[in-house]
Design an enzyme around this catalytic site. Structure first.
Site, short mmCIF file in Angstrom:
data_model
loop_
_atom_site.label_atom_id
_atom_site.label_comp_id
_atom_site.label_asym_id
_atom_site.label_seq_id
_atom_site.Cartn_x
_atom_site.Cartn_y
_atom_site.Cartn_z
N ASP A 176 0.87 -1.17 0.00
CA ASP A 176 0.00 0.00 0.00
C ASP A 176 0.91 1.21 0.00
O ASP A 176 2.02 1.19 0.53
CB ASP A 176 -0.93 0.00 1.21
CG ASP A 176 -1.95 1.12 1.09
OD1 ASP A 176 -2.23 1.54 -0.05
OD2 ASP A 176 -2.45 1.59 2.12
N GLY A 190 0.81 4.24 1.34
CA GLY A 190 0.88 5.25 2.39
C GLY A 190 -0.38 6.12 2.33
O GLY A 190 -0.62 6.94 3.22
N ASP A 206 -8.10 -7.06 0.93
CA ASP A 206 -7.14 -7.15 2.04
C ASP A 206 -7.88 -6.59 3.23
O ASP A 206 -8.83 -5.84 3.07
CB ASP A 206 -5.91 -6.27 1.79
CG ASP A 206 -6.20 -4.82 2.09
OD1 ASP A 206 -6.81 -4.16 1.23
OD2 ASP A 206 -5.90 -4.35 3.21
N CYS A 210 -14.21 -26.50 10.00
CA CYS A 210 -13.06 -25.77 9.49
C CYS A 210 -11.87 -26.69 9.23
O CYS A 210 -11.61 -27.61 10.00
CB CYS A 210 -12.66 -24.67 10.47
SG CYS A 210 -11.27 -23.70 9.90
N CYS A 256 -8.71 -25.44 8.93
CA CYS A 256 -7.48 -24.69 9.22
C CYS A 256 -6.58 -25.48 10.15
O CYS A 256 -7.00 -26.45 10.77
CB CYS A 256 -7.81 -23.33 9.85
SG CYS A 256 -8.10 -23.39 11.63
N CYS A 299 -7.94 -25.70 13.88
CA CYS A 299 -9.07 -26.61 14.09
C CYS A 299 -8.67 -28.05 13.84
O CYS A 299 -9.05 -28.95 14.59
CB CYS A 299 -10.25 -26.21 13.21
SG CYS A 299 -10.98 -24.63 13.69
N HIS A 350 -6.79 -19.33 11.89
CA HIS A 350 -8.17 -19.76 11.65
C HIS A 350 -8.92 -18.73 10.81
O HIS A 350 -9.56 -19.07 9.81
CB HIS A 350 -8.90 -19.98 12.98
CG HIS A 350 -10.37 -20.18 12.82
ND1 HIS A 350 -10.93 -21.41 12.53
CD2 HIS A 350 -11.40 -19.29 12.82
CE1 HIS A 350 -12.24 -21.26 12.38
NE2 HIS A 350 -12.55 -19.99 12.55
#
Length: 360
Positions: A93, A95, A275, A314, A316, A319, A346
RNA sequence: GCUGGGGUAGUGAAGCGGUCAAACACGUCUGACUGUAAAUCAGAUGGCAUUCGCCUUCGGGGGUUCGAAUCCCUCCCCCAGCA
């Protein structure tokens, strides 16, 4: 006009689409969500852990890395990829968001924005040219134009109009500087440059701004200045309004969003990239998403003896490894940073999985 | 046993005659976080009612006073030093 780096592969539900974005650091499947690594690391996570959530691109910040450790240090150490141990594409990004988030300690001029560095007390100028130079030095693969985010003067038409017009002038300066800095680079070596569209809650300004950005030599179009305090309905109205106006050949990035339901809504209005700090910040604060886009606060007393995982459905790491809600609550209570890391993984997986639903 | 210092809400700790249900910190409970000044911030935290308010508290008991966590007497318990 630069060669298109985006290829749409298929259309999906409503106005959603999936495709491929080509960057010099690799191909990326859209739609996708970028974890935020403002200062070069996703807080509390190692790159391999971030990668395991399905994340393809990392977002870092020009302003914060310029302040510390400085782009020259990073450049000298081989660039941001090597420095932070992230092999995949990196978007930085510009700024521009700090124009909004650090509103109390900055001064906007036509030349650029003067920030007061809180650590040293010194004034730091970020101009469109400076932002390009820093991002190039960092070794970013997707460079964002430096914009003027008017924020909650959303309803103040004059300020919004001024911000839009300045954002356009700055975009042109960014393009000139970017072109100068990348002269001589092969197409395959050159980072991408994205323009940012503004306009607050004013539809005509939004339309004008989008048309302007899409008339410029940029590889992607970002929607800026949303999710900064307006109501959800106002944001949705605007996304709905913009949906038919996008250039079909360029990738579209909704900056700073966000909540699962907002991402779903936006993907279905033609957005390809996102994002947001929420998965990691909320994760560190104990807030996690579970099936149905519901939120749980793992600090709550009801989880004290809950042997189950955050979300049975889930996949992930947290989990799947069998960490219980009770353990996580306990770790949050005793302020062990592991809790924030596990919850962040997660949440990141939750958003990446959400995006994956639109990829087939 | 003597001398001195203490015992205040879950914990630590202010308060030393009225404006004290009692500062502050921690803990606890709840909430908020959308291109990260954010492992941060906000609110609640004796009980009940939750709008006015009412009730029970400052080691126990008894006094003084219009009025006490604050003064006096007494008992109990801790700590330090001396025996």
């Amino acid at each position: 006009m630069p060669k298109s780096h985006f290829k749409e592969l298929r259309r999906g539900k409503n106005q959603s689409r999936s495709g491929i974005l080509n960057t010099r650091a690799g191909k990326v499947l859209t739609p996708f969500f970028m974890p935020v690594a403002t200062r070069g690391a996703v807080k509390g996570l190692q790159p391999a852990q971030v990668s395991a959530t399905g994340a393809q691109v990392l977002l870092s910040n020009t302003y914060h890395l310029h302040i510390q450790p400085g782009e020259q240090v990073i450049k000298k150490l081989g660039g941001l990829h090597q420095f932070s141990h992230w092999d995949g594409p990196i978007l930085t990004d510009s700024g521009g968001f700090q124009v909004f988030s650090l509103a109390k300690i900055r001064k906007i001029t036509e030349e650029g924005v003067y920030f007061k560095n809180l650590a040293s007390g010194r004034e730091v100028l970020i101009s469109p040219e400076k932002s390009m130079q820093i991002q190039i030095d960092l070794g970013s693969d997707i460079i964002m134009a430096f914009d003027d985010l008017s924020g909650l003067s959303l309803t103040d038409r004059r300020r919004t109009k001024e911000a839009v017009e300045r954002t356009h002038r700055w975009l042109q300066r960014c393009i000139v500087e970017f072109t100068r800095l990348t002269k001589g680079q092969k197409e395959s070596e050159r980072p991408l440059l994205f323009g940012i569209q503004q306009g607050g809650l004013n539809k005509e300004l939004r339309r004008t701004s989008l048309e302007f950005v899409q008339s410029q030599s940029v590889n992607g179009v970002a929607i800026g200045g949303l999710a900064v305090g307006e109501t959800r309905k106002e944001m949705y109205d605007m996304l709905e309004f913009l949906a038919p106006l996008y250039d079909p050949n360029r990738v579209r990035y909704l900056m700073g969003v966000g909540e699962p339901k907002d991402i779903r809504f936006s993907i279905e209005r033609g957005i390809d990239m996102f994002d947001c700090v929420l998965p990691t910040r909320n994760g560190r604060h104990g807030s996690v998403w579970v099936t149905g886009d519901k939120k749980l606060n793992l600090n709550n007393a009801i989880f004290a003896k809950d042997a189950g995982p955050i979300d049975k459905k889930c996949d992930c790491h947290t989990c799947k490894s069998g960490y219980s809600r009770a353990l996580l609550r306990h770790l949050f209570k005793v302020e062990d940073p592991l809790a924030g890391s596990l919850a962040s993984m997660h949440n990141l997986r939750y958003l990446n999985r959400l995006c994956e639903e639109y990829k087939t």
